[in-house]
Design a protein around this motif. Sequence first.
Motif, mmCIF file in Angstrom:
data_model
loop_
_atom_site.group_PDB
_atom_site.id
_atom_site.type_symbol
_atom_site.label_atom_id
_atom_site.label_comp_id
_atom_site.label_asym_id
_atom_site.label_seq_id
_atom_site.Cartn_x
_atom_site.Cartn_y
_atom_site.Cartn_z
ATOM 1 N N VAL A 1 -0.921 14.090 -11.264
ATOM 2 C CA VAL A 1 -2.689 14.185 -11.962
ATOM 3 C C VAL A 1 -3.422 14.526 -10.436
ATOM 4 C CG1 VAL A 1 -1.370 12.053 -10.764
ATOM 5 C CG2 VAL A 1 -3.311 11.581 -11.783
ATOM 6 N N GLU A 2 -5.088 13.848 -10.779
ATOM 7 C CA GLU A 2 -5.273 14.806 -9.716
ATOM 8 C C GLU A 2 -5.450 14.041 -8.294
ATOM 9 O OE1 GLU A 2 -10.196 15.928 -9.039
ATOM 10 O OE2 GLU A 2 -9.594 15.666 -10.761
ATOM 11 N N PHE A 3 -4.946 13.816 -7.867
ATOM 12 C CA PHE A 3 -5.720 12.965 -6.075
ATOM 13 C C PHE A 3 -6.929 13.483 -5.529
ATOM 14 C CE2 PHE A 3 -0.996 13.366 -6.283
ATOM 15 C CZ PHE A 3 -1.098 12.159 -6.046
ATOM 16 N N ASN A 4 -7.606 11.793 -5.317
ATOM 17 C CA ASN A 4 -8.793 11.402 -4.647
ATOM 18 C C ASN A 4 -8.405 12.362 -2.969
ATOM 19 O OD1 ASN A 4 -8.214 9.717 -2.454
ATOM 20 N ND2 ASN A 4 -8.368 8.209 -4.057
ATOM 21 N N ALA B 1 0.552 -1.164 0.110
ATOM 22 C CA ALA B 1 -0.171 0.111 0.283
ATOM 23 C C ALA B 1 1.457 1.251 0.223
ATOM 24 C CB ALA B 1 -1.259 -0.118 1.711
ATOM 25 N N HIS B 2 0.306 2.085 -0.568
ATOM 26 C CA HIS B 2 1.313 3.939 -1.406
ATOM 27 C C HIS B 2 0.056 4.609 -0.332
ATOM 28 C CE1 HIS B 2 4.568 0.621 -2.784
ATOM 29 N NE2 HIS B 2 5.703 1.881 -1.844
ATOM 30 N N ILE B 3 0.363 5.306 -0.036
ATOM 31 C CA ILE B 3 -0.418 6.171 1.046
ATOM 32 C C ILE B 3 0.068 8.080 1.113
ATOM 33 C CG2 ILE B 3 -2.480 6.737 1.753
ATOM 34 C CD1 ILE B 3 -2.392 3.401 2.884
ATOM 35 N N PHE B 4 -0.002 8.700 0.098
ATOM 36 C CA PHE B 4 0.465 10.372 -0.143
ATOM 37 C C PHE B 4 -0.092 11.084 0.714
ATOM 38 C CE2 PHE B 4 2.272 13.453 -1.567
ATOM 39 C CZ PHE B 4 3.268 13.659 -1.958
ATOM 40 N N TYR C 1 -2.203 17.019 4.146
ATOM 41 C CA TYR C 1 -2.505 16.666 2.933
ATOM 42 C C TYR C 1 -2.570 15.357 2.417
ATOM 43 C CZ TYR C 1 -2.094 21.493 1.619
ATOM 44 O OH TYR C 1 -1.972 22.618 1.880
ATOM 45 N N GLN C 2 -3.915 14.445 1.701
ATOM 46 C CA GLN C 2 -3.491 13.624 1.633
ATOM 47 C C GLN C 2 -3.959 12.866 0.875
ATOM 48 O OE1 GLN C 2 -4.870 9.563 5.265
ATOM 49 N NE2 GLN C 2 -4.164 11.576 5.778
ATOM 50 N N GLY C 3 -3.826 11.762 0.031
ATOM 51 C CA GLY C 3 -4.866 11.377 -0.976
ATOM 52 C C GLY C 3 -3.907 10.158 -1.833
ATOM 53 N N ILE C 4 -4.987 9.446 -2.353
ATOM 54 C CA ILE C 4 -4.343 8.088 -3.781
ATOM 55 C C ILE C 4 -4.253 9.255 -4.988
ATOM 56 C CG2 ILE C 4 -5.177 6.482 -5.147
ATOM 57 C CD1 ILE C 4 -3.729 5.932 -1.865
ATOM 58 N N PRO C 5 -3.641 8.807 -5.920
ATOM 59 C CA PRO C 5 -3.650 9.193 -6.720
ATOM 60 C C PRO C 5 -5.147 9.458 -8.418
ATOM 61 C CG PRO C 5 -1.590 8.505 -7.377
ATOM 62 C CD PRO C 5 -2.292 8.453 -5.939
#
Length: 370
Positions: free
Chosen positions: A78-81, A60-63, A191-195
Amino acid sequence: MGNSKKYDYLIIGAGLFGAVFAYEATKKGKKCLVIDKREHIGGNVYTENTDGINVHKYGAHIFHTNNKELWDYVNQFVEFNRYTNSPIANYKGEIYNLPFNMNTFNKLWGVITPQEAKEKIEQQRNAAGIADPENLEEQAISLVGTDIYEKLIKGYTEKQWGRAATDLPSFIIKRLPVRFTYDNNYFNDKYQGIPIGGYTAIIEKMLENVEVRLNIDFFQHRAELEQLGEKLVFTGMIDEFFNYQYGVLEYRSLVFEHEYLDKANFQGNAVVNYTDRETPYTRIIEHKHFEFGNQEKTIITKEYPTEWKKGDEPYYPVNNNKNNELYKKYKELADKEKNIIFGGRLATYKYYDMHQVIAAALKKVEEEFK
């Protein structure tokens, strides 16, 4: 004098560090060649689309980051969710929230207020009577008491490192996140999300104007490859680069077991940690939940930590005193190399998060082109 080399930079490794460096250098008019021994770009953040589900092939990779500049930097590709990392722990069928917070304490002890939770932890700490923690077990108990340690730390950590908690150094868990709020957000970062569309999309954008060659092992073709670039950017294992002349740095490795299931929802969460010692894997990832997927089918991945040996894929460095001392020797060799840039987790023997790798790559670019 004509430039005898075909490229300004030969970049070994198409992971985050290599891709950021290549992107930035290319923008500055430099000619780069990126090579990777795998059959795909992206290194360990590679995601593969299977029936609309972006599968994190290497865990798992979570930015997440507090740095707005870094957040804006990745969002240009790319947009992140809005994904928020809220893993849960499964201890022999009992479910707990992570990181340790009021939901966890309520489930463990029935306490309702932060004051009650603090008192409970304090009682257990005092009962254990550990003044000077000698190992990981003592360190953990002195931080969070015996119940949390026994159910949520001990088994998971022993599986992760392949050693008894009493044989592990205390510094591995100098601090444990303990929150006296009902908040299951694992990271404190703003800031946190997945592309959206997976991580591979980011690396593809970074490398779209760069020459890339895959399935090439640098060490098998080293002499000829080194002739191609004026400078080298190396993101592999630093001890391997120097032919292990001082000895081998240690890593932990991982084995991933992917399963395609004919059901819409297997576990109801992206990440479930199995914290008992008996379950052989440390966690199960259900990939669709990273992107709020509603596909008819699902894909899960079980993660098994293993002892690393030469030839295995290295995932995280064993940063104990012995290995850190050994790394220092290799770092001295690396510092003497004028035309070689070392970067990324393996070349700097550090457990980096994604935002840290990107920041390190941007810093290197700045130094290189100042």
